[in-house]
Design an enzyme around this catalytic site. Structure first.
Site, PDB file in Angstrom:
ATOM      1  N   HIS A 155       0.859  -1.303  -0.037  1.00 47.21           N
ATOM      2  CA  HIS A 155       0.041   0.023   0.084  1.00 47.21           C
ATOM      3  C   HIS A 155       0.775   1.220   0.085  1.00 47.21           C
ATOM      4  O   HIS A 155       0.455   2.322  -0.321  1.00 47.21           O
ATOM      5  CB  HIS A 155      -0.952   0.196   1.323  1.00 47.21           C
ATOM      6  CG  HIS A 155      -2.013  -0.992   1.075  1.00 47.21           C
ATOM      7  ND1 HIS A 155      -3.460  -0.624   0.600  1.00 47.21           N
ATOM      8  CD2 HIS A 155      -2.117  -2.414   1.303  1.00 47.21           C
ATOM      9  CE1 HIS A 155      -4.143  -1.806   0.602  1.00 47.21           C
ATOM     10  NE2 HIS A 155      -3.373  -2.830   1.150  1.00 47.21           N
ATOM     11  N   ASP A 363       3.848   9.297  -1.337  1.00 49.36           N
ATOM     12  CA  ASP A 363       2.582   8.606  -0.770  1.00 49.36           C
ATOM     13  C   ASP A 363       2.273   7.500  -1.812  1.00 49.36           C
ATOM     14  O   ASP A 363       2.402   7.967  -3.039  1.00 49.36           O
ATOM     15  CB  ASP A 363       1.316   9.680  -0.794  1.00 49.36           C
ATOM     16  CG  ASP A 363       0.544   9.318   0.498  1.00 49.36           C
ATOM     17  OD1 ASP A 363       0.649   8.309   0.957  1.00 49.36           O
ATOM     18  OD2 ASP A 363      -0.146  10.207   0.771  1.00 49.36           O
TER      19      ASP A 363
END
Length: 467
Positions: A155, A363
């Site tokens: 993730h 991110d």
């Protein structure tokens, strides 16, 4: 397909909307297969207490959890996962604690998960392991004789090969990924980093598009950018809590345009850089000072770690300085909130905001960007200012993409967003919504599981020793 078994560091009840994106994504397939979700209970117990698996029913889904001792938690979670892997994977080698010896505890907990999970598996189960805490789990399961198909999804970002190679034992980590049948990443950039690493460092041989062979195994890898459940978020936006928040913000800021930032307090989120850019915007545009307010929510995160304490103090200092230098008796430029705001209220805040600042330094994806878009009024939508270093930037090309390290450039983008004509805002929003609807969380889940089912079975008799 067979029963789905999801494995992650923490579990969630898929019946609860507030459980978050992963639970929402997996609820349908877990429910349809009578699946199981296995992970840490969140409890820290004395080392002498039982480490038996605890079972709980959530409709047709089985939630199975194990406790961790304080020593294991500190080494596995705080130490290696978040003291080594998190900073390096977010390109912050300077914050990684390479010398503390946490890797032993990281392996020990992955071995614990493997031992406790293996007896619970059925022959036709499909396993889906999530995130950086559990990179070596498949290798530990293979060493115990597990032959079920196993997929892994990262993730967070995967750094470039040379940065990844700074981790002591980096070859062990990447070799562990070859115990999976399918490895998924958030972006094409992450997939490219994986391909370059395995070919240059592990001397893996490309078999065909998206498959590499090394260590006697063939692994398939691909980019599967995670999305949101647009329909579920729209329903959340129509719920009473979100509507009440929207009405309150609209009344309170009827004379001003709102900018919003919603982040965990983390050095990867670029919060000090964002504040400096907003300060630059106020400095360069004195005529707009009292017409815009930035609401910055920074949810607490790992505040017992030194790096987080430092960024908390820096952020508080910047917000105080901006308000002190630019504020008026009837206007404060920044409203800084250092606590978690209920997810049910966020759609109302997003809808009331003219601009969202989503400007991380790095991110994996960033779903705030997609939730902001989904919450907008299509007739009068707000503008997304998005870091080019967020995984979401690969998909959301119609946002205003910025370099968060460029203070003046980000300040200029804030001005452009606030002054953007209605027609341009509508056109950008329309294109962005087409993307997030097409590549929603169900597309992500279905795409990964279909790809996992299609992976070719490995040759029989391959043995896996502990790495």
């Amino acid at each position: 397909m067979g029963r789905l078994v999801v494995v992650s560091n923490r579990i969630a009840d898929p019946r609860q909307t507030a459980a978050g994106g992963l639970a929402v994504a997996l609820a349908e397939v877990l429910n349809s297969t009578g699946g199981m979700w296995f992970g840490w209970s969140g409890k820290i117990v004395d080392a002498t207490e039982s480490d038996d698996v605890v079972f709980k029913r959530a409709g047709p889904v089985t939630l199975a959890t194990v406790d961790l001792s304080q020593v294991d938690h500190d080494a596995f979670y705080l130490g290696y996962s978040n003291g080594v892997l998190w900073p390096v994977f977010h390109y912050r080698l300077d914050l990684a604690d390479f010398d503390a010896g946490y890797i032993t505890g990281y392996r020990r907990v992955n071995q614990l998960f493997a031992r406790k999970l293996l007896p619970l598996l059925r022959p036709d189960d499909i396993l889906w392991v999530h995130d950086y805490h559990l990179i070596p789990l498949a290798a530990e399961l293979r060493a115990l004789g597990c032959r079920q198909r196993i997929g892994f999804f990262l993730h967070i970002p995967l750094p470039p090969p040379l940065m990844l190679a700074a981790i002591p034992g980096h070859d062990w980590l990447i070799r562990a990924l070859f115990a999976y049948d399918l490895v998924g990443f958030q972006s094409k950039a992450d997939l490219d980093h994986f391909a370059r690493y395995v070919e240059t460092e592990a001397h893996a041989q490309p078999v065909d598009d998206g498959r590499w062979r090394a260590f006697g195994r063939t692994v398939q890898a691909g980019a599967f950018p995670i999305g949101i459940d647009v329909q579920e978020f729209n329903e959340l936006a129509r719920a009473p809590e979100a509507v009440e928040m929207y009405e309150r913000m609209r009344m309170e800021y009827s004379r001003r345009k709102l900018l919003v930032g919603v982040d965990r307090l983390d050095y990867s989120k670029g919060l000090p850089q964002r504040m400096r850019a907003f300060r630059e915007f106020l400095t360069k545009n004195p005529d707009l000072r009292s017409s815009a307010t930035l609401i910055q929510i920074a949810s607490p995160s790992r505040e017992n770690v030194g790096a987080y304490t430092e960024i908390l103090h820096e952020l508080e200092s910047l917000c105080g300085s901006i308000n002190g230098n630019f504020g008026e008796l009837d206007w404060m430029p920044v409203r800084y909130i250092h606590r978690t705001v209920a997810r049910a209220r966020l759609p109302g805040l997003y809808r009331a905001s003219r601009v969202a600042l989503v400007t991380p330094l790095r991110d994996g994806m960033n779903l705030v960007a997609k939730e902001f878009l989904a919450a907008q009024n299509e007739e009068d939508p707000g503008v997304l200012v998005l870091s080019r270093f967020a995984g979401a930037a690969e998909q959301l090309r119609e946002a205003l993409l910025v370099n968060p390290y460029d203070t003046e450039g980000t300040a200029a983008a804030i001005l452009l967003a606030l002054q953007m004509p209605l027609e341009e805002r509508r056109n950008r929003h329309r294109a962005l919504m087409e993307t997030i609807r097409r590549y929603d969380v169900h597309w992500w889940c279905d795409g990964f599981l279909v790809a996992l089912e299609r992976t070719m079975a490995e040759e029989k008799g391959t043995s896996w020793l502990r790495l």
